[in-house]
Design a protein around this motif. Structure first.
Motif, PDB file in Angstrom:
ATOM      1  N   MET A 220       0.812  -1.174   0.000  1.00  0.00           N
ATOM      2  CA  MET A 220       0.000   0.000   0.000  1.00  0.00           C
ATOM      3  C   MET A 220       0.860   1.243   0.000  1.00  0.00           C
ATOM      4  O   MET A 220       0.438   2.287  -0.424  1.00  0.00           O
ATOM      5  CB  MET A 220      -0.918  -0.017   1.221  1.00  0.00           C
ATOM      6  N   GLY A 221       2.091   1.171   0.501  1.00  0.00           N
ATOM      7  CA  GLY A 221       2.913   2.352   0.713  1.00  0.00           C
ATOM      8  C   GLY A 221       3.592   2.845  -0.540  1.00  0.00           C
ATOM      9  O   GLY A 221       3.796   2.122  -1.505  1.00  0.00           O
ATOM     10  N   TYR A 222       3.952   4.107  -0.493  1.00  0.00           N
ATOM     11  CA  TYR A 222       4.687   4.731  -1.572  1.00  0.00           C
ATOM     12  C   TYR A 222       6.122   4.285  -1.471  1.00  0.00           C
ATOM     13  O   TYR A 222       6.757   4.421  -0.439  1.00  0.00           O
ATOM     14  CB  TYR A 222       4.576   6.256  -1.462  1.00  0.00           C
ATOM     15  N   SER A 223       6.666   3.741  -2.550  1.00  0.00           N
ATOM     16  CA  SER A 223       8.012   3.191  -2.493  1.00  0.00           C
ATOM     17  C   SER A 223       9.049   4.127  -3.058  1.00  0.00           C
ATOM     18  O   SER A 223      10.240   3.860  -2.968  1.00  0.00           O
ATOM     19  CB  SER A 223       8.073   1.852  -3.247  1.00  0.00           C
ATOM     20  N   GLY A 224       8.635   5.230  -3.636  1.00  0.00           N
ATOM     21  CA  GLY A 224       9.589   6.167  -4.222  1.00  0.00           C
ATOM     22  C   GLY A 224      10.405   6.854  -3.151  1.00  0.00           C
ATOM     23  O   GLY A 224       9.898   7.235  -2.120  1.00  0.00           O
ATOM     24  N   THR A 225      11.711   7.016  -3.395  1.00  0.00           N
ATOM     25  CA  THR A 225      12.560   7.692  -2.424  1.00  0.00           C
ATOM     26  C   THR A 225      12.983   9.051  -2.926  1.00  0.00           C
ATOM     27  O   THR A 225      13.538   9.836  -2.195  1.00  0.00           O
ATOM     28  CB  THR A 225      13.823   6.860  -2.124  1.00  0.00           C
ATOM     29  N   SER A 226      12.719   9.320  -4.211  1.00  0.00           N
ATOM     30  CA  SER A 226      13.036  10.624  -4.766  1.00  0.00           C
ATOM     31  C   SER A 226      11.968  10.979  -5.782  1.00  0.00           C
ATOM     32  O   SER A 226      11.164  10.155  -6.186  1.00  0.00           O
ATOM     33  CB  SER A 226      14.419  10.594  -5.423  1.00  0.00           C
TER      34      SER A 226
ATOM     35  N   GLY B 204      -3.821   8.551   8.334  1.00  0.00           N
ATOM     36  CA  GLY B 204      -4.597   7.633   9.164  1.00  0.00           C
ATOM     37  C   GLY B 204      -3.796   7.126  10.362  1.00  0.00           C
ATOM     38  O   GLY B 204      -4.308   7.024  11.478  1.00  0.00           O
ATOM     39  N   GLU B 205      -2.525   6.830  10.125  1.00  0.00           N
ATOM     40  CA  GLU B 205      -1.666   6.350  11.218  1.00  0.00           C
ATOM     41  C   GLU B 205      -1.405   7.461  12.238  1.00  0.00           C
ATOM     42  O   GLU B 205      -1.362   7.204  13.438  1.00  0.00           O
ATOM     43  CB  GLU B 205      -0.344   5.807  10.672  1.00  0.00           C
ATOM     44  N   ILE B 206      -1.236   8.681  11.766  1.00  0.00           N
ATOM     45  CA  ILE B 206      -1.052   9.810  12.686  1.00  0.00           C
ATOM     46  C   ILE B 206      -2.309   9.975  13.538  1.00  0.00           C
ATOM     47  O   ILE B 206      -2.230  10.174  14.755  1.00  0.00           O
ATOM     48  CB  ILE B 206      -0.715  11.104  11.916  1.00  0.00           C
ATOM     49  N   ALA B 207      -3.467   9.872  12.923  1.00  0.00           N
ATOM     50  CA  ALA B 207      -4.726   9.974  13.675  1.00  0.00           C
ATOM     51  C   ALA B 207      -4.837   8.843  14.690  1.00  0.00           C
ATOM     52  O   ALA B 207      -5.330   9.039  15.809  1.00  0.00           O
ATOM     53  CB  ALA B 207      -5.913   9.952  12.715  1.00  0.00           C
ATOM     54  N   ALA B 208      -4.371   7.635  14.318  1.00  0.00           N
ATOM     55  CA  ALA B 208      -4.459   6.480  15.216  1.00  0.00           C
ATOM     56  C   ALA B 208      -3.554   6.634  16.441  1.00  0.00           C
ATOM     57  O   ALA B 208      -3.783   5.989  17.461  1.00  0.00           O
ATOM     58  CB  ALA B 208      -4.109   5.197  14.460  1.00  0.00           C
ATOM     59  N   LEU B 209      -2.542   7.475  16.329  1.00  0.00           N
ATOM     60  CA  LEU B 209      -1.681   7.713  17.495  1.00  0.00           C
ATOM     61  C   LEU B 209      -2.469   8.326  18.650  1.00  0.00           C
ATOM     62  O   LEU B 209      -2.158   8.100  19.809  1.00  0.00           O
ATOM     63  CB  LEU B 209      -0.547   8.678  17.130  1.00  0.00           C
ATOM     64  N   ARG B 210      -3.475   9.086  18.319  1.00  0.00           N
ATOM     65  CA  ARG B 210      -4.284   9.788  19.312  1.00  0.00           C
ATOM     66  C   ARG B 210      -3.387  10.523  20.296  1.00  0.00           C
ATOM     67  O   ARG B 210      -3.433  10.324  21.511  1.00  0.00           O
ATOM     68  CB  ARG B 210      -5.231   8.829  20.021  1.00  0.00           C
TER      69      ARG B 210
ATOM     70  N   THR C 267       6.174   1.927  11.731  1.00  0.00           N
ATOM     71  CA  THR C 267       6.068   0.941  10.655  1.00  0.00           C
ATOM     72  C   THR C 267       5.383   1.553   9.443  1.00  0.00           C
ATOM     73  O   THR C 267       5.817   1.349   8.306  1.00  0.00           O
ATOM     74  CB  THR C 267       5.296  -0.297  11.145  1.00  0.00           C
ATOM     75  N   ALA C 268       4.332   2.319   9.690  1.00  0.00           N
ATOM     76  CA  ALA C 268       3.574   2.910   8.582  1.00  0.00           C
ATOM     77  C   ALA C 268       4.410   3.880   7.770  1.00  0.00           C
ATOM     78  O   ALA C 268       4.292   3.933   6.550  1.00  0.00           O
ATOM     79  CB  ALA C 268       2.328   3.615   9.112  1.00  0.00           C
ATOM     80  N   VAL C 269       5.268   4.628   8.443  1.00  0.00           N
ATOM     81  CA  VAL C 269       6.086   5.613   7.720  1.00  0.00           C
ATOM     82  C   VAL C 269       7.485   5.093   7.429  1.00  0.00           C
ATOM     83  O   VAL C 269       8.339   5.827   6.957  1.00  0.00           O
ATOM     84  CB  VAL C 269       6.157   6.962   8.480  1.00  0.00           C
ATOM     85  N   ARG C 270       7.691   3.806   7.730  1.00  0.00           N
ATOM     86  CA  ARG C 270       8.986   3.164   7.504  1.00  0.00           C
ATOM     87  C   ARG C 270      10.124   3.953   8.160  1.00  0.00           C
ATOM     88  O   ARG C 270      11.157   4.205   7.553  1.00  0.00           O
ATOM     89  CB  ARG C 270       9.245   3.000   6.013  1.00  0.00           C
ATOM     90  N   ALA C 271       9.894   4.368   9.397  1.00  0.00           N
ATOM     91  CA  ALA C 271      10.893   5.148  10.134  1.00  0.00           C
ATOM     92  C   ALA C 271      12.094   4.282  10.468  1.00  0.00           C
ATOM     93  O   ALA C 271      11.967   3.120  10.840  1.00  0.00           O
ATOM     94  CB  ALA C 271      10.280   5.699  11.420  1.00  0.00           C
ATOM     95  N   ARG C 272      13.249   4.842  10.317  1.00  0.00           N
ATOM     96  CA  ARG C 272      14.514   4.183  10.643  1.00  0.00           C
ATOM     97  C   ARG C 272      15.393   5.183  11.383  1.00  0.00           C
ATOM     98  O   ARG C 272      15.313   6.383  11.154  1.00  0.00           O
ATOM     99  CB  ARG C 272      15.245   3.730   9.373  1.00  0.00           C
ATOM    100  N   ASP C 273      16.257   4.672  12.249  1.00  0.00           N
ATOM    101  CA  ASP C 273      17.184   5.570  12.920  1.00  0.00           C
ATOM    102  C   ASP C 273      18.408   5.787  12.024  1.00  0.00           C
ATOM    103  O   ASP C 273      18.449   5.320  10.886  1.00  0.00           O
ATOM    104  CB  ASP C 273      17.567   5.038  14.305  1.00  0.00           C
ATOM    105  N   ASP C 274      19.401   6.486  12.536  1.00  0.00           N
ATOM    106  CA  ASP C 274      20.582   6.810  11.724  1.00  0.00           C
ATOM    107  C   ASP C 274      21.307   5.572  11.212  1.00  0.00           C
ATOM    108  O   ASP C 274      21.925   5.602  10.156  1.00  0.00           O
ATOM    109  CB  ASP C 274      21.566   7.666  12.532  1.00  0.00           C
ATOM    110  N   ALA C 275      21.239   4.489  11.955  1.00  0.00           N
ATOM    111  CA  ALA C 275      21.932   3.262  11.541  1.00  0.00           C
ATOM    112  C   ALA C 275      21.057   2.406  10.619  1.00  0.00           C
ATOM    113  O   ALA C 275      21.445   1.306  10.250  1.00  0.00           O
ATOM    114  CB  ALA C 275      22.340   2.448  12.770  1.00  0.00           C
ATOM    115  N   GLY C 276      19.866   2.894  10.278  1.00  0.00           N
ATOM    116  CA  GLY C 276      18.983   2.147   9.400  1.00  0.00           C
ATOM    117  C   GLY C 276      18.149   1.108  10.121  1.00  0.00           C
ATOM    118  O   GLY C 276      17.536   0.259   9.501  1.00  0.00           O
TER     119      GLY C 276
END
Length: 177
Positions: free
Chosen positions: A1-7, A35-41, A131-140
């Motif tokens: 479902m997610g956008y896979s483009g990085t540029s 939707g995920e931001i809203a789910a954070l409440r 997970t929804a935003v595919r967040a990673r720290d500096d080390a990936g």
């Protein structure tokens, strides 16, 4: 479902259909993230859960401090008792006071359970968002997974002994003898 483009894609090389498909994919991704931001409440977390956790931990501190003072006062009173005919009855009365003071454990356990539950909700919501935003720290690394691993290591090093090889109490006593 997610956008896979990085540029941003080179629009000159895309056909109008591919551009529309790319824009639809980006719009879907943005919608999913919203939707995920809203789910954070976040308002609920900052308004209800975090203040409740803070209050409960404050109550735990107060209860344990009060119980500790009661136990210490009873022990001091026992040490000061005269060795007379009423000695046993006086000691028993102080021991019952100590037993009553030890009941704080049940109350503090209930309060700590509430805090743990509030923190678990927060962790689950943040992990879902990461997970929804595919967040990673500096080390990936996935920050939620990295935090769980770090916490597990800290608990093993400083927490209760895990099952397995342990130093016997007699060996520890001999070390301090």
């Amino acid at each position: 479902m997610g956008y896979s483009g990085t540029s941003v894609p080179d629009t000159a090389s895309l056909s109008p259909q591919k551009m529309v498909a790319e824009l639809v994919q980006i719009a879907d991704y943005i919608s999913h993230v919203r939707g995920e931001i809203a789910a954070l409440r976040a308002n609920e977390i900052t308004r209800d859960r975090i203040p409740m956790a803070h209050e409960e931990l404050g109550n735990v501190l107060a209860a344990t401090a009060g119980a500790t003072n009661t136990i210490m006062e009873s022990a001091e009173a026992m040490l000061a008792l005269p060795d007379d005919a009423d000695y046993r009855a006086n000691v028993e009365a102080q021991i019952y006071t100590i037993f009553e003071a030890c009941a704080f454990q049940d109350i503090t356990g209930q309060r700590i359970s509430k805090v743990v539950e509030a923190l678990r909700h927060l962790e689950l919501r943040l992990a879902r968002f990461a997970t929804a935003v595919r967040a990673r720290d500096d080390a990936g690394l996935d920050p939620a997974e990295a935090a769980r691993k770090e916490r597990a290591e800290r608990l093993i090093l400083n927490g209760p002994q895990s099952k397995g090889p342990a130093t016997a109490q007699d060996d520890i006593d001999a070390l301090f003898a």
